[in-house]
Enzyme design. Structure first.
Site, PDB file in Angstrom:
ATOM      1  N   LYS A 133       0.837  -1.216   0.000  1.00 37.90           N
ATOM      2  CA  LYS A 133       0.000   0.000   0.000  1.00 37.90           C
ATOM      3  C   LYS A 133       0.870   1.264   0.000  1.00 37.90           C
ATOM      4  O   LYS A 133       0.636   2.185  -0.781  1.00 37.90           O
ATOM      5  CB  LYS A 133      -0.911   0.010   1.236  1.00 37.90           C
ATOM      6  CG  LYS A 133      -1.788  -1.218   1.339  1.00 37.90           C
ATOM      7  CD  LYS A 133      -2.600  -1.223   2.597  1.00 37.90           C
ATOM      8  CE  LYS A 133      -1.796  -1.384   3.863  1.00 37.90           C
ATOM      9  NZ  LYS A 133      -1.174  -2.706   4.054  1.00 37.90           N
ATOM     10  N   THR A 134       1.870   1.275   0.888  1.00 35.86           N
ATOM     11  CA  THR A 134       2.710   2.470   0.987  1.00 35.86           C
ATOM     12  C   THR A 134       3.484   2.691  -0.306  1.00 35.86           C
ATOM     13  O   THR A 134       3.572   3.813  -0.800  1.00 35.86           O
ATOM     14  CB  THR A 134       3.709   2.311   2.163  1.00 35.86           C
ATOM     15  OG1 THR A 134       2.985   1.833   3.287  1.00 35.86           O
ATOM     16  CG2 THR A 134       4.382   3.599   2.488  1.00 35.86           C
ATOM     17  N   ASP A 187       0.453   7.541   6.106  1.00 39.66           N
ATOM     18  CA  ASP A 187       0.842   6.132   6.037  1.00 39.66           C
ATOM     19  C   ASP A 187       0.502   5.410   7.335  1.00 39.66           C
ATOM     20  O   ASP A 187       0.767   5.929   8.421  1.00 39.66           O
ATOM     21  CB  ASP A 187       2.353   6.055   5.772  1.00 39.66           C
ATOM     22  CG  ASP A 187       2.784   4.633   5.493  1.00 39.66           C
ATOM     23  OD1 ASP A 187       1.952   3.858   4.986  1.00 39.66           O
ATOM     24  OD2 ASP A 187       3.929   4.290   5.801  1.00 39.66           O
ATOM     25  N   ASP A 188      -0.066   4.220   7.211  1.00 43.79           N
ATOM     26  CA  ASP A 188      -0.385   3.401   8.392  1.00 43.79           C
ATOM     27  C   ASP A 188      -1.168   4.208   9.420  1.00 43.79           C
ATOM     28  O   ASP A 188      -0.669   4.474  10.527  1.00 43.79           O
ATOM     29  CB  ASP A 188       0.927   2.901   9.031  1.00 43.79           C
ATOM     30  CG  ASP A 188       1.159   1.453   8.706  1.00 43.79           C
ATOM     31  OD1 ASP A 188       0.188   0.760   8.386  1.00 43.79           O
ATOM     32  OD2 ASP A 188       2.318   1.011   8.800  1.00 43.79           O
ATOM     33  N   LYS A 215     -11.728  16.628   6.332  1.00 47.02           N
ATOM     34  CA  LYS A 215     -12.961  17.224   5.797  1.00 47.02           C
ATOM     35  C   LYS A 215     -12.786  18.695   5.452  1.00 47.02           C
ATOM     36  O   LYS A 215     -13.634  19.273   4.785  1.00 47.02           O
ATOM     37  CB  LYS A 215     -14.088  17.061   6.815  1.00 47.02           C
ATOM     38  CG  LYS A 215     -14.525  15.612   6.890  1.00 47.02           C
ATOM     39  CD  LYS A 215     -15.636  15.370   7.846  1.00 47.02           C
ATOM     40  CE  LYS A 215     -15.960  13.887   7.861  1.00 47.02           C
ATOM     41  NZ  LYS A 215     -16.783  13.504   8.983  1.00 47.02           N
ATOM     42  N   LYS A 287       5.605  -8.187   0.188  1.00 47.93           N
ATOM     43  CA  LYS A 287       6.735  -8.034   1.115  1.00 47.93           C
ATOM     44  C   LYS A 287       7.325  -9.406   1.470  1.00 47.93           C
ATOM     45  O   LYS A 287       8.540  -9.601   1.473  1.00 47.93           O
ATOM     46  CB  LYS A 287       6.247  -7.338   2.381  1.00 47.93           C
ATOM     47  CG  LYS A 287       7.340  -6.990   3.350  1.00 47.93           C
ATOM     48  CD  LYS A 287       6.756  -6.224   4.495  1.00 47.93           C
ATOM     49  CE  LYS A 287       7.830  -5.786   5.470  1.00 47.93           C
ATOM     50  NZ  LYS A 287       7.265  -4.964   6.521  1.00 47.93           N
TER      51      LYS A 287
END
Ligand SMILES: Nc1ncnc2c1ncn2[C@@H]1O[C@H](COP(=O)(O)OP(=O)(O)OP(=O)(O)O)[C@@H](O)[C@H]1O
Length: 345
Positions: A133-134, A187-188, A215, A287
């Site tokens: 994802k990162t 991230d995370d 928002k 990974k």
């Protein structure tokens, strides 16, 4: 400097100009001063510091400038080094599902760039730990070519108090509001929120700060894309952060076909072993695939990695299975939980 012949012939001004995008005047001055001190350092003799320096022979080389660029980084602009660190292995083709998410995320980049009606777009990449994802978010940040791309990660705020973390996150958003086009990668998110499954606990202050920032519309004329990553979707749902993101994408583990693509690109297995290796690595995050390949590439006796990555040798499939067994065994044998029976004592 050139006129006074202080520049070495290898200094490429065009390249330096390209590499100093987003540097302010003061920061450029810092780069030049730092490069000069690197050049000066070369002339100093550490054995005898009193030895006079021959000023005429000091030449600032391209390497000095490149070292200086590592030391002086621009306050604004994409933190390319930080982003590149998120994808140390480069970006392999991990199959259609990963490609689809990348393409969709790039469409969001385009939307932020051209559409007047969407000054703020938020996208959440969720999926198992290590699924990439990162790396994906960092790649979108790099490929967007936006003038401001920053990654906010727990590792850059380790040991800080909650309120300091909040202040840092707010600062990143405030800086982004000054740039016409920005990307912020959170991230995370569960790590940013200091989430612990036991309890469960998390930082309410950081959670509220993120909710507001996710928002808040940027000022007129400024546009922002926020990319979040998480492997704890149900937690984010329970604190309401999930709803604050407009588009969620699921970054999956690799299936046999995807692993096969990665293995073909790595070229570390003999042609006839690729299918078997890919089958064995089915349903693993990228990974773990990389880690296993790295382990197997060392060879049974060690020291084989260079020959394998240069293509002179291939990984022996039997040794690869051994490594796989080690990793799978570690996953399947959880740490034994010792129960202490106080009542008996
Ligand atoms: N497409 C890719 N090609 C090559 N390497 C990749 C790719 N995607 C991810 N990686 C590598 O896999 C490792 C894990 O990726 P990453 O940190 O992005 O996963 P993650 O899903 O964010 O994990 P976590 O949830 O634990 O933070 C990294 O070392 C990264 O360089």
């Amino acid at each position: 400097m050139k006129e006074n012949s202080f520049l070495a012939p290898d200094v490429n001004l065009q390249e330096l100009a390209a590499r100093t995008k987003n540097y302010s005047g003061a920061e450029l001055e810092g780069v030049v001063k730092s490069a000069v001190s690197f050049a000066l350092n070369r002339q100093l003799s550490m054995d005898d510091l009193t030895k006079p320096v021959d000023e005429e022979s000091i030449k600032v080389t391209m390497d000095d400038f490149l070292n200086a660029l590592h030391e002086v980084t621009p306050a604004f602009g994409a933190s390319t080094d930080d982003l590149e660190r998120c994808r140390l292995n480069g970006m392999m083709d991990c199959g259609n599902r990963h490609k689809h998410i990348y393409q969709r995320a790039m469409l969001l980049v385009e939307q932020v760039k051209v559409s007047e009606g969407s000054p703020l777009v938020t996208c959440l990449l969720e999926g198992p730990s290590g699924s990439g994802k990162t790396a994906l978010a960092a790649t979108v940040g790099i490929d967007s070519d936006f003038p401001y791309v920053k990654i906010v990660s727990a590792e850059s705020m380790i040991g800080l108090h909650e309120s300091t973390k909040c202040a840092q996150i707010i600062k990143v958003f405030e800086d982004a509001y000054k740039s016409p086009l920005s990307i912020i990668i959170l991230d995370d998110i569960e790590r940013l929120l200091e989430y612990v499954a036991i309890g469960p606990r998390f930082s309410n202050i950081i959670s509220q700060t993120l909710l507001v920032l996710l928002k808040r519309l940027p000022p007129k004329g400024k546009k922002l894309l926020v990319l979040g990553t998480t492997s704890e979707m149900s937690f984010l749902e329970s604190v309401g952060i999930c709803d604050a993101f407009s588009v969620p994408y699921q970054v999956p583990k690799l299936k046999t076909d995807d692993v096969k693509k990665v293995l073909e690109q790595l070229n570390v297995f003999a042609g006839e072993d690729i299918d078997a290796a890919a089958e064995a690595l089915n349903d693993m995050p990228i990974k773990k695939v990389y880690m296993l390949i790295e382990m197997a590439a060392q060879g049974e006796q060690g020291g084989a990695a260079e020959a394998i990555y240069s293509g002179k040798e291939k990984i022996k499939i039997a040794h690869f299975y051994d490594c796989l067994q080690d990793v799978v065994n570690t996953i399947e044998c959880p740490i034994p939980i010792i129960r202490v029976d106080f009542e008996k004592e």
